[in-house]
Design a protein around this motif. Sequence first.
Motif, short mmCIF file in Angstrom:
data_model
loop_
_atom_site.label_atom_id
_atom_site.label_comp_id
_atom_site.label_asym_id
_atom_site.label_seq_id
_atom_site.Cartn_x
_atom_site.Cartn_y
_atom_site.Cartn_z
N PRO A 85 1.12 -1.58 0.14
CA PRO A 85 0.11 -0.04 -0.35
C PRO A 85 0.71 0.85 0.03
O PRO A 85 0.34 2.32 0.05
CB PRO A 85 -0.11 0.12 1.58
CG PRO A 85 0.68 -0.87 2.39
CD PRO A 85 0.88 -1.89 1.50
N ASP A 86 2.20 1.31 0.34
CA ASP A 86 3.02 2.36 0.72
C ASP A 86 3.39 2.65 -0.71
O ASP A 86 3.23 4.30 -1.05
CB ASP A 86 4.14 2.39 1.52
CG ASP A 86 4.24 1.25 2.63
OD1 ASP A 86 2.68 1.67 3.12
OD2 ASP A 86 4.98 1.16 3.41
N THR A 93 -1.99 13.57 5.08
CA THR A 93 -3.04 13.02 6.08
C THR A 93 -3.98 12.12 5.51
O THR A 93 -4.50 11.72 3.94
CB THR A 93 -3.80 13.87 7.17
OG1 THR A 93 -5.11 14.17 6.16
CG2 THR A 93 -2.97 15.24 7.30
N VAL A 94 -5.11 10.93 6.32
CA VAL A 94 -5.64 10.37 5.55
C VAL A 94 -6.97 10.82 4.86
O VAL A 94 -7.28 10.40 3.59
CB VAL A 94 -6.06 9.09 6.40
CG1 VAL A 94 -7.40 8.38 6.88
CG2 VAL A 94 -5.30 8.57 7.47
N ARG A 95 -7.43 11.85 6.11
CA ARG A 95 -8.25 12.83 5.09
C ARG A 95 -8.61 13.64 3.78
O ARG A 95 -9.10 13.04 2.52
CB ARG A 95 -9.40 14.15 5.34
CG ARG A 95 -10.12 14.30 5.24
CD ARG A 95 -11.01 16.06 6.17
NE ARG A 95 -11.97 14.92 7.28
CZ ARG A 95 -11.31 14.66 8.53
NH1 ARG A 95 -9.92 15.26 8.81
NH2 ARG A 95 -12.32 14.16 9.28
N GLN A 96 -6.81 13.77 3.04
CA GLN A 96 -6.31 14.38 2.08
C GLN A 96 -6.06 13.11 1.23
O GLN A 96 -6.34 13.34 0.17
CB GLN A 96 -5.76 14.97 2.30
CG GLN A 96 -5.65 15.80 3.10
CD GLN A 96 -4.06 17.23 3.46
OE1 GLN A 96 -3.15 16.21 4.52
NE2 GLN A 96 -3.51 18.21 2.99
N GLU A 129 -1.10 10.82 10.21
CA GLU A 129 -0.37 11.01 9.16
C GLU A 129 -0.61 9.47 8.12
O GLU A 129 -0.51 8.08 9.67
CB GLU A 129 0.69 10.86 9.80
CG GLU A 129 1.89 10.82 8.22
CD GLU A 129 3.49 11.08 8.52
OE1 GLU A 129 3.73 10.74 7.95
OE2 GLU A 129 3.31 10.95 9.90
N PRO A 130 -0.86 8.72 7.14
CA PRO A 130 -0.75 7.52 6.91
C PRO A 130 0.32 6.71 7.52
O PRO A 130 -0.18 5.23 7.54
CB PRO A 130 -0.89 7.72 5.38
CG PRO A 130 -1.38 8.82 5.03
CD PRO A 130 -1.21 9.74 5.69
N PHE A 131 1.42 6.94 7.05
CA PHE A 131 2.89 6.28 6.95
C PHE A 131 3.38 5.90 8.46
O PHE A 131 3.78 5.41 9.94
CB PHE A 131 3.73 6.91 7.01
CG PHE A 131 3.71 6.47 5.45
CD1 PHE A 131 4.12 5.13 5.13
CD2 PHE A 131 3.36 7.69 4.53
CE1 PHE A 131 4.00 5.42 3.65
CE2 PHE A 131 3.34 6.95 2.96
CZ PHE A 131 3.53 6.17 2.38
#
Length: 270
Positions: A85-86, A93-96, A129-131
């Motif tokens: 997925p990376d 951000t997840v929202r963005q 933050e996704p990571f």
Amino acid sequence: MISFSNVSFGYGSGAQTIRNVSFEIEKGEFTALIGSNGAGKTTVSKLAAGILKPASGTVTVAGCDTRRTRTSVLASHVGFLFQNPDRQLCKPTVRQEIAFSLELIGCREGAEEKTETVLERFSLPGDAEPFSLSRGERQRVALAALLAAEPEILVLDEPTTGLDFRECMQMMDVVRQLNQAGTTVLMVCHDMEVVLDFASRVIVMTDGRVVADGPAHTVFRRKDVLAQAHLLPPQVIQLGMTLGGAFSEADTVGQMVRCVREEVRHERRA
């Protein structure tokens, strides 16, 4: 929804990775591509998403010839989930991340509302933050970002790799719900238990060729095909075929339990 007609492909000047591959996937089918490492499964999945173009033959996705259609247009029909997925997360951000998917397909009206709906559906932390998330959570973010665009076709390359059992079931339950709602699914998967539980059809590949194509419960009982592809059937089918009789037709633990109960009743009557 997906059609391969005598498709061949090779990387660079090397030998062909896949050779004369042909199959069709109808709307609403859940199909798994299985085979050993190097069989050509990921190459087929990328061809099905239009990421790669065939060297010869024709790939048609939702009526579009992938060699004559821009990848951005194909992306409005098909969503592709990478094994890692990376490789498809790029926002702070997840929202963005979710909103970016909508931006890419030109969705402006109601985009904010759709973003929040997707975040709620997947129970994702919008401001995270996704990571900073676990591997399973990042996989869900990547899938959620794809689904925000509401593709007709979902192509998944090893979606359960690196996930624990709970994360795997969360991921696959979402995919099953989408399929039941009409989304066509093509999934590359190395976990035969997952394939049997979720896919209705399997296409077996070895050495860049399709060697079997049919209902999962039928193909998994073809010892010759599995030996050629260096695969083992799911454990419940292995056990059923070893026990024989009524057990040999069992595809699930529940069916196996019912067979045991029938055997007990028979013994008691005898």
